[in-house]
Design a protein around this motif. Structure first.
Motif, PDB file in Angstrom:
ATOM      1  N   LEU A 174       2.300   4.462  -2.982  1.00 17.26           N
ATOM      2  CA  LEU A 174       2.685   4.988  -1.321  1.00 17.26           C
ATOM      3  C   LEU A 174       1.323   4.539  -0.506  1.00 17.26           C
ATOM      4  CD1 LEU A 174       4.571   8.187  -1.648  1.00 17.26           C
ATOM      5  CD2 LEU A 174       5.488   6.003  -0.804  1.00 17.26           C
ATOM      6  N   GLY A 175       0.142   4.666  -1.144  1.00 21.73           N
ATOM      7  CA  GLY A 175      -0.991   4.246  -0.552  1.00 21.73           C
ATOM      8  C   GLY A 175      -1.011   2.844  -0.144  1.00 21.73           C
ATOM      9  N   GLU A 198       1.462   2.116   2.667  1.00 24.88           N
ATOM     10  CA  GLU A 198       0.649   2.241   4.152  1.00 24.88           C
ATOM     11  C   GLU A 198      -0.305   1.061   4.399  1.00 24.88           C
ATOM     12  OE1 GLU A 198       1.289   4.691   6.451  1.00 24.88           O
ATOM     13  OE2 GLU A 198       2.863   5.038   5.247  1.00 24.88           O
ATOM     14  N   TYR A 238       1.645  -2.004   5.596  1.00 19.05           N
ATOM     15  CA  TYR A 238       2.052  -1.898   7.057  1.00 19.05           C
ATOM     16  C   TYR A 238       0.969  -1.723   8.063  1.00 19.05           C
ATOM     17  CZ  TYR A 238       6.825  -2.029   5.484  1.00 19.05           C
ATOM     18  OH  TYR A 238       8.032  -2.524   4.889  1.00 19.05           O
ATOM     19  N   GLY A 246      -1.737   0.287   7.706  1.00 23.91           N
ATOM     20  CA  GLY A 246      -2.453   1.651   7.560  1.00 23.91           C
ATOM     21  C   GLY A 246      -3.609   1.657   6.606  1.00 23.91           C
ATOM     22  N   THR A 247      -4.101   2.746   6.181  1.00 25.04           N
ATOM     23  CA  THR A 247      -5.213   2.631   5.167  1.00 25.04           C
ATOM     24  C   THR A 247      -4.777   2.897   3.628  1.00 25.04           C
ATOM     25  OG1 THR A 247      -5.454   5.246   5.434  1.00 25.04           O
ATOM     26  CG2 THR A 247      -6.785   3.805   6.867  1.00 25.04           C
ATOM     27  N   ASP A 248      -5.277   2.491   2.828  1.00 23.15           N
ATOM     28  CA  ASP A 248      -4.675   2.483   1.357  1.00 23.15           C
ATOM     29  C   ASP A 248      -5.115   3.881   1.013  1.00 23.15           C
ATOM     30  OD1 ASP A 248      -4.012   2.112  -1.253  1.00 23.15           O
ATOM     31  OD2 ASP A 248      -5.189   0.135  -1.709  1.00 23.15           O
ATOM     32  N   THR A 249      -4.817   5.074   1.312  1.00 21.78           N
ATOM     33  CA  THR A 249      -5.089   6.361   0.930  1.00 21.78           C
ATOM     34  C   THR A 249      -3.962   6.692   0.037  1.00 21.78           C
ATOM     35  OG1 THR A 249      -6.441   6.558   3.096  1.00 21.78           O
ATOM     36  CG2 THR A 249      -5.756   8.579   1.870  1.00 21.78           C
ATOM     37  N   ALA A 292      -1.029   9.112  -1.225  1.00 21.81           N
ATOM     38  CA  ALA A 292      -0.244  10.093  -0.431  1.00 21.81           C
ATOM     39  C   ALA A 292      -0.439  11.324  -1.043  1.00 21.81           C
ATOM     40  CB  ALA A 292       1.175   9.741  -0.858  1.00 21.81           C
ATOM     41  N   GLU A 346      12.977   2.474   0.396  1.00 18.78           N
ATOM     42  CA  GLU A 346      11.630   1.624   0.411  1.00 18.78           C
ATOM     43  C   GLU A 346      11.883   0.740  -0.718  1.00 18.78           C
ATOM     44  OE1 GLU A 346       8.751   0.126   2.038  1.00 18.78           O
ATOM     45  OE2 GLU A 346       8.837   2.068   2.594  1.00 18.78           O
TER      46      GLU A 346
END
Length: 151
Positions: free
Chosen positions: A22-23, A26, A29, A31-34, A36, A86
């Motif tokens: 999920l990171g 993100e 798209y 966002g940051t590869d953090t 979840a 997803e």
């Protein structure tokens, strides 16, 4: 050459890998590869009222992609549908057939559940996804706008 992967339903043991996947979604798209929150994943997928099912594509022990889906009712009359929320394949495994295998597995899950159709959305600014769905032979619907209300 098409990859041959195992498609398995995620279990609670997969919470950490789902967090990392999920990171990556993100990051894809913008966002940051953090990773979840694992508590949220456990509650959503493995708690008393699961809200989705996740299929994981594995190449050996390596998780290379996943698809998440839920069931919707009603679809047509009293029929049910399966909704693909997803579909994600890790970068090194894209264009190898993994997405096709995941889509086939989601379709099969829908058939086994007695669903009459599979539905999904795609971001207009994701040409790779749009090209993939076009290759499936499915035209986007123009008569059903998509809305989102934050809760």
């Amino acid at each position: 050459m098409a990859a041959t992967v195992r498609i398995e339903t995620a279990t609670e043991v997969d919470t950490e890998i789902l967090s990392r996947l999920l990171g990556e979604v993100e990051a894809y798209y913008g966002g940051t590869d953090t990773p979840a929150d694992t508590a949220q994943i456990r509650a959503a997928l493995f708690g008393p009222r699961p809200v989705a099912t996740v299929l994981i594509a594995r190449d050996g022990n390596d998780a290379v992609g996943f698809a998440s889906y839920s069931f919707l009712w009603p679809a047509v009359g009293a029929d049910a549908s399966i909704f693909l929320k997803e579909l994600f394949v890790r970068a090194p495994h894209r264009r190898t057939g993994v997405a096709w295998q995941l889509m086939n597995a989601v379709q099969q899950a829908g058939r086994e559940a007695g669903c009459t159709r599979l539905e999904w959305t795609a971001d207009a600014d994701n040409p790779a996804a749009l090209h993939f769905y076009e290759a499936l032979g499915v035209d986007p619907r123009k008569d059903k706008p998509f809305y989102r209300l934050s809760l």
